[in-house]
Enzyme design. Structure first.
Site, mmCIF file in Angstrom:
data_model
loop_
_atom_site.group_PDB
_atom_site.id
_atom_site.type_symbol
_atom_site.label_atom_id
_atom_site.label_comp_id
_atom_site.label_asym_id
_atom_site.label_seq_id
_atom_site.Cartn_x
_atom_site.Cartn_y
_atom_site.Cartn_z
ATOM 1 N N GLN A 198 9.774 -3.189 -0.199
ATOM 2 C CA GLN A 198 8.765 -2.544 -1.246
ATOM 3 C C GLN A 198 8.817 -0.986 -0.940
ATOM 4 O O GLN A 198 9.113 -0.458 0.035
ATOM 5 C CB GLN A 198 7.293 -2.792 -0.982
ATOM 6 C CG GLN A 198 6.104 -2.186 -1.469
ATOM 7 C CD GLN A 198 4.876 -3.050 -1.502
ATOM 8 O OE1 GLN A 198 4.273 -2.831 -0.539
ATOM 9 N NE2 GLN A 198 4.703 -3.750 -2.445
ATOM 10 N N ARG A 210 2.610 -2.849 -7.013
ATOM 11 C CA ARG A 210 3.452 -1.542 -6.646
ATOM 12 C C ARG A 210 4.963 -1.524 -7.119
ATOM 13 O O ARG A 210 5.354 -0.424 -7.580
ATOM 14 C CB ARG A 210 3.611 -1.691 -5.026
ATOM 15 C CG ARG A 210 2.276 -1.268 -4.230
ATOM 16 C CD ARG A 210 2.295 -1.445 -3.031
ATOM 17 N NE ARG A 210 0.868 -0.989 -2.471
ATOM 18 C CZ ARG A 210 0.684 -1.135 -1.292
ATOM 19 N NH1 ARG A 210 1.447 -1.573 -0.220
ATOM 20 N NH2 ARG A 210 -0.684 -0.753 -0.581
ATOM 21 N N PHE A 240 -7.924 -2.852 -5.844
ATOM 22 C CA PHE A 240 -6.455 -2.205 -5.483
ATOM 23 C C PHE A 240 -5.684 -2.881 -6.366
ATOM 24 O O PHE A 240 -5.749 -3.728 -7.440
ATOM 25 C CB PHE A 240 -6.566 -3.052 -4.044
ATOM 26 C CG PHE A 240 -5.918 -2.071 -2.865
ATOM 27 C CD1 PHE A 240 -6.778 -1.125 -2.382
ATOM 28 C CD2 PHE A 240 -4.934 -2.262 -2.239
ATOM 29 C CE1 PHE A 240 -6.384 -0.121 -1.654
ATOM 30 C CE2 PHE A 240 -4.397 -1.299 -1.289
ATOM 31 C CZ PHE A 240 -5.197 -0.340 -0.894
ATOM 32 N N LEU A 267 2.485 8.658 3.180
ATOM 33 C CA LEU A 267 1.848 7.651 2.321
ATOM 34 C C LEU A 267 0.485 8.354 2.053
ATOM 35 O O LEU A 267 -0.420 8.795 2.693
ATOM 36 C CB LEU A 267 1.378 6.289 2.973
ATOM 37 C CG LEU A 267 0.757 5.375 2.293
ATOM 38 C CD1 LEU A 267 1.554 4.827 1.322
ATOM 39 C CD2 LEU A 267 0.189 4.113 3.341
ATOM 40 N N ARG A 286 4.771 -7.439 -2.426
ATOM 41 C CA ARG A 286 3.607 -7.544 -1.655
ATOM 42 C C ARG A 286 2.221 -6.691 -2.451
ATOM 43 O O ARG A 286 2.530 -5.557 -2.930
ATOM 44 C CB ARG A 286 3.559 -7.085 -0.350
ATOM 45 C CG ARG A 286 2.344 -7.113 0.341
ATOM 46 C CD ARG A 286 2.219 -6.849 2.125
ATOM 47 N NE ARG A 286 2.579 -5.297 2.256
ATOM 48 C CZ ARG A 286 1.780 -4.333 2.182
ATOM 49 N NH1 ARG A 286 0.500 -4.910 1.652
ATOM 50 N NH2 ARG A 286 1.933 -3.186 2.369
#
Lengths: 559, 331
Positions: free
Chosen positions: A228, A274, A114, A240, A374
């Site tokens: 974000q 991100r 991730f 998403l 985050r």
């Protein structure tokens, strides 16, 4: 009429249900009010996974470091430590409750890569991990009917009096009746406020209700300017496409066929954090290397049909349905969209706010474990870890607190206000004002923030707040009056938007997801601190709070 | 962009007569039907009551009937309906649940059935899950869940199911698919109790019309899971249970004679005493030309029996046994 519980939880997503379960286990009487059926909560839309350093070769310390680095050093490191240490036991507990996770060939929990993570530590359930956890937790909570869940009730007022929380006044959708819920302690877990924006991955119901109610009642909101933007969302719908797609080996390419992330993040490439990937995509498109529809492509073709269709089953369906694209044979057009609020109701690592008896957890809260940005798969983790902590502490508080004084006068005050709203004969419809708010935020408070745009946004939000004083509810029915509900929600969105833009204009640096074109550098000397916003008659008043740094001194961040 | 007529069944929920109201919406064929409903609420009539939230087929809020079929409107595209329905999309609330207002229904009967199956893990206190560790599951064990973890409880299947309306005991497709999910869960210790708990109408009323399979937006295929449950129930408690006895009797009936013999089937399902209560029905059957005499075996019975033999080959029986490996270990 008033009802009463020792602990009242507002919101029934992962954080709310986990708080309710914990408070119940601590031996107090628990009620939960939620504007949706618990299984319809937005937690269920989380896709990619939940982080836990469960592998013996991984370490909790690395998880802490990755999270702090991802936060651009704005996270409180004591809170991050709790998050990461509790991660393993939390995932195991959810597995024992019945959550169905993907498995490695040896039968253990499978893990995927991730963003921003130095090790594959994301436990997952295909690309519907939120749904899997939500089902598992709801099943556990449902074991005991003594946890009373009031479904489809909108919290309308949070009552604070005599220096402590007294409860909530709420309205039932199916009947329109307004009732008081007296409580010794209240846990706010109402999730995201993404509908401040139009281009958002968040559900239509993500209107930050609890966050706004707490703010109005005098609670501090923390770090609201940090918004974000998820790098990979479908154009038009902003649906998403999970980071797990890149975790499984997906690659971003521009219209020239370049794997452009190699330039922006030579080491982490497509799996940089991100904020980094979103800025890269915006830059590629702005500099003319995007596709004609203003997107870049997320390619999964090289992963093979079998892997794509099983491990990324939901997003394959989304791409096929909502974009007419088959990811097995072609690239998915993607562009960043609002995804997550790092900010929220300011709490300490015990889940306590500045108001005695008021607790908060999950996306509605800001502990802070995410700081300025985050990491993917840390939000599901936060809901469960801090939901549990907030529930436990709310129960302990309730055990010694005096009975709530919430009564008919409080209910009457809310009822009067609602009636006034419904009886207004003319004015602008909530949908119109909401659309203007959303386009303001989309256009002016995005990935890159120009000072003029922010000044403009402050003015426009103030004007919208003024016009909102005259909002018109056209529906006069008492049954499922969504027009009334959206008028109330719009009030919440406007208050939160005001805090976001005020904080963004004040913070003259670039950190994590907050990037100022006029202050492109992080400025630790001046801005290594949390923003706190408190409501006043003149709007949000900003003060600042030091960041808790234990082990990791701020240094330059590179991926 | 094209002009589409949304024909919506309005219901004020206060006793007024439900009626269709037409709205003309400018919308693209590749947009979701929900987008049109939101446009109507935002631009034409804010009093339209409808549940929706995630708009991406995961929260399960927006199931309703579209041109007569139960659909989730967020993932059903305008073009899929307009092409076959003359640019009109007729929208009605879900069936089998009372209407609260317009397209919003009271889902209490749906959730009651869900709760009836005890939708949570039931553990064996004598055999706890591994402490401090995840329970291990083999790929075969995970495969047995089939697509049930994808269920978003939207109730499309429940709305589409004709059996749900005909008997309040029948648990309906969603609850039974959920029950299947727990029945095959290697961590769950209530295998026998769960199958005992779905006797007679609760399970066996499903006639395999497959409308739930067609309605399910997540490909959970509830009817197939119901067939699985029937198979497991036959194995586990077959001899004592009417639904099971009926299906086993049916199977044997065909194998022996190639045709259904109603008298024999009734005896297999109900027993001799049970049949006495059905004498009236026997006369009715005779009146309608159904002979209660024993049929002679059909020609080519050996071919039918060859099919049976083929289906009972060891490699086919595999996968039709009890769930593999109930119970889990830590490492």
């Amino acid at each position: 009429m008033t009802l009463s519980h020792d602990v009242l939880v507002v919101g029934a997503g992962l954080a709310g249900q986990r708080a309710a379960l914990q408070a119940f286990r601590a031996g107090v009487d628990v009620g939960v009010i939620s504007k949706l059926h618990p299984l319809r909560s937005h937690s269920g839309a989380a896709q990619g996974g939940i982080n836990a350093a469960l592998d013996p070769k991984d370490s909790v310390h690395d998880h802490i470091y990755d999270t702090v680095k991802g936060s651009d050093y704005l996270a409180d490191q004591d809170a991050v430590e709790v998050l990461c240490k509790e991660a393993g036991p939390t995932v195991i507990e959810m597995e024992h409750m019945g959550t169905i996770f993907n498995r490695a060939p040896d039968g253990s929990l499978d893990r995927r890569a991730f963003g921003g993570a130095s090790y594959n530590r994301t436990i997952y359930s295909a690309d519907r991990t939120g749904l899997a956890l939500l089902q598992g937790l709801y099943e556990e909570v449902g074991r005991d009917p003594k946890i009373h869940i009031y479904e489809e009730w909108d919290a309308v007022d949070l009552v604070v009096r005599d220096g402590r929380v007294q409860g909530v006044v709420a309205m039932e959708r199916k009947s329109g009746k307004i009732e008081g819920f007296g409580a010794k302690a209240v846990v706010i877990a109402t999730g995201p406020a993404g509908r401040v924006y139009g281009k958002t991955t968040n559900s239509h119901e993500s209107t930050g209700d609890g966050c706004a109610l707490a703010y109005r009642a005098g609670a501090y909101l923390k770090d609201m300017e940090f918004v974000q933007f998820h790098p990979t969302c479908l154009p038009h719908t902003s649906i998403l496409i999970t980071e797990g797609a890149r975790g499984e080996g997906g690659i971003l390419r521009n219209a020239k066929g370049e794997r452009f992330m190699e330039r922006y993040a030579p080491h982490f490439k497509d799996l940089a954090s991100r904020d980094v990937v979103s800025r890269a995509i915006v830059t590629e498109v702005k500099e003319g290397r995007g596709f004609p529809d203003g997107t870049v492509h997320l390619e999964l073709m090289h992963l093979g049909k079998e892997k794509v269709e099983t491990k990324l089953q939901e997003i394959v369906a989304y791409a096929r349905t909502f974009a007419g694209i088959d990811p097995v044979v072609e690239g998915i057009p993607v562009y960043p969209a609002q995804h997550y609020m790092m900010g929220g109701i300011s709490t300490n690592p015990k889940g306590e706010t500045n108001i005695p008896g008021l607790y908060a957890a999950g996306e509605a809260a800001c502990v802070s474990v995410h700081g300025a940005n985050r990491l993917g798969a840390n939000s599901l983790l936060e809901t469960l870890v801090y939901g549990k902590i907030a529930g436990q502490n709310a129960a302990e508080y309730a055990k010694t607190a005096a009975a709530s004084t919430l009564g008919q006068t409080d209910v009457d005050a809310t009822t009067g206000r609602i009636h006034q709203l419904v009886e207004r004969k003319e004015g602008e419809l909530p949908a119109k004002l909401r659309a203007e708010l959303q386009s303001t935020m989309d256009e002016l408070v995005g990935v890159y923030r120009h000072p003029d745009d922010l000044i403009n946004a402050v003015t426009r939000v103030a004007q919208l707040k003024e016009r909102y004083q005259n909002v018109h509810v056209a529906d006069k029915s008492s049954i499922f009056n969504l027009n009334l509900v959206e008028a109330i929600e719009l009030g919440h969105l406007l208050d939160l938007a005001e805090v976001i833009v005020t904080g963004a204009l004040a913070r003259t640096e670039s950190r994590g997801a907050h990037v100022r074109t006029d202050y492109p550098k992080r400025d630790d000397a001046k801005w290594l601190k949390h923003t706190l916003a408190q409501i006043t008659k003149e709007g949000p008043s900003l003060t600042y709070l030091p960041v808790t740094i234990t082990e990791y001194q701020p240094k330059e961040r590179a991926y | 962009m094209t002009q589409v007529t949304y024909q919506i069944l309005r219901n004020d929920g206060k006793g007024g007569v439900p009626h269709f109201q037409n709205f003309v919406v400018e919308i693209g064929e590749t947009e979701a039907i929900l987008t049109g409903l939101i446009k109507i609420r935002n631009e034409q009539d804010p009093t339209l009551a409808v549940r929706y939230s995630c708009r991406q087929e995961i929260c399960g809020s927006c199931a309703m009937r579209v041109n007569g079929k139960s659909r989730l409107v967020c993932s059903r595209l305008v073009g899929t309906e307009t092409k076959t329905h003359n640019n009109t999309i007729r929208i009605e609330p879900m069936a089998n649940q009372p209407v609260l207002r317009d397209l919003v229904v009271d889902q209490t009967p749906f959730w009651d059935r869900y709760r009836h199956i005890r939708p949570h893990l039931i553990l064996d206190p004598a055999n706890p899950l591994p402490q401090g560790k995840e329970s291990r599951m083999t790929p075969e064990q995970v495969d047995q869940f089939r697509e049930t973890p994808r269920c978003i409880a939207c109730a499309s299947c429940y709305s589409a199911c004709p059996a749900v309306g005909s008997d309040p005991d029948f648990l309906g497709p969603m609850a039974l698919a959920k029950l299947y999910r727990f029945t095959v869960d290697p961590r769950d210790a209530a295998y026998h109790e769960r199958l005992e708990g779905i006797q007679n109408q609760k399970l066996w009323l499903c006639l395999r019309c497959n409308l739930c399979v067609e309605a399910c937006p997540k490909d959970v295929r509830p009817a197939e899971r119901i067939v699985d449950l029937k198979r497991l129930a036959n194995q586990e408690i077959g001899k004592r249970e009417r639904g099971s006895k009926h299906s086993i009797g049916f199977l044997n009936n065909i194998e022996q004679g190639g045709l259904l013999n109603e008298t024999k089937l009734a005896r297999d399902s109900l027993g001799l005493f049970g049949m006495l209560g059905q004498v009236g029905k026997g006369f009715q059957m005779m009146r309608h030309g159904k002979s209660l005499k024993k049929h002679p075996p059909i020609q080519g019975l050996s071919e039918v029996q060859a099919i049976y033999a083929d289906l009972n080959k060891p490699e086919d029986i595999k996968g039709r046994e009890r769930p593999v490996g109930k119970g889990v270990k830590g490492e």
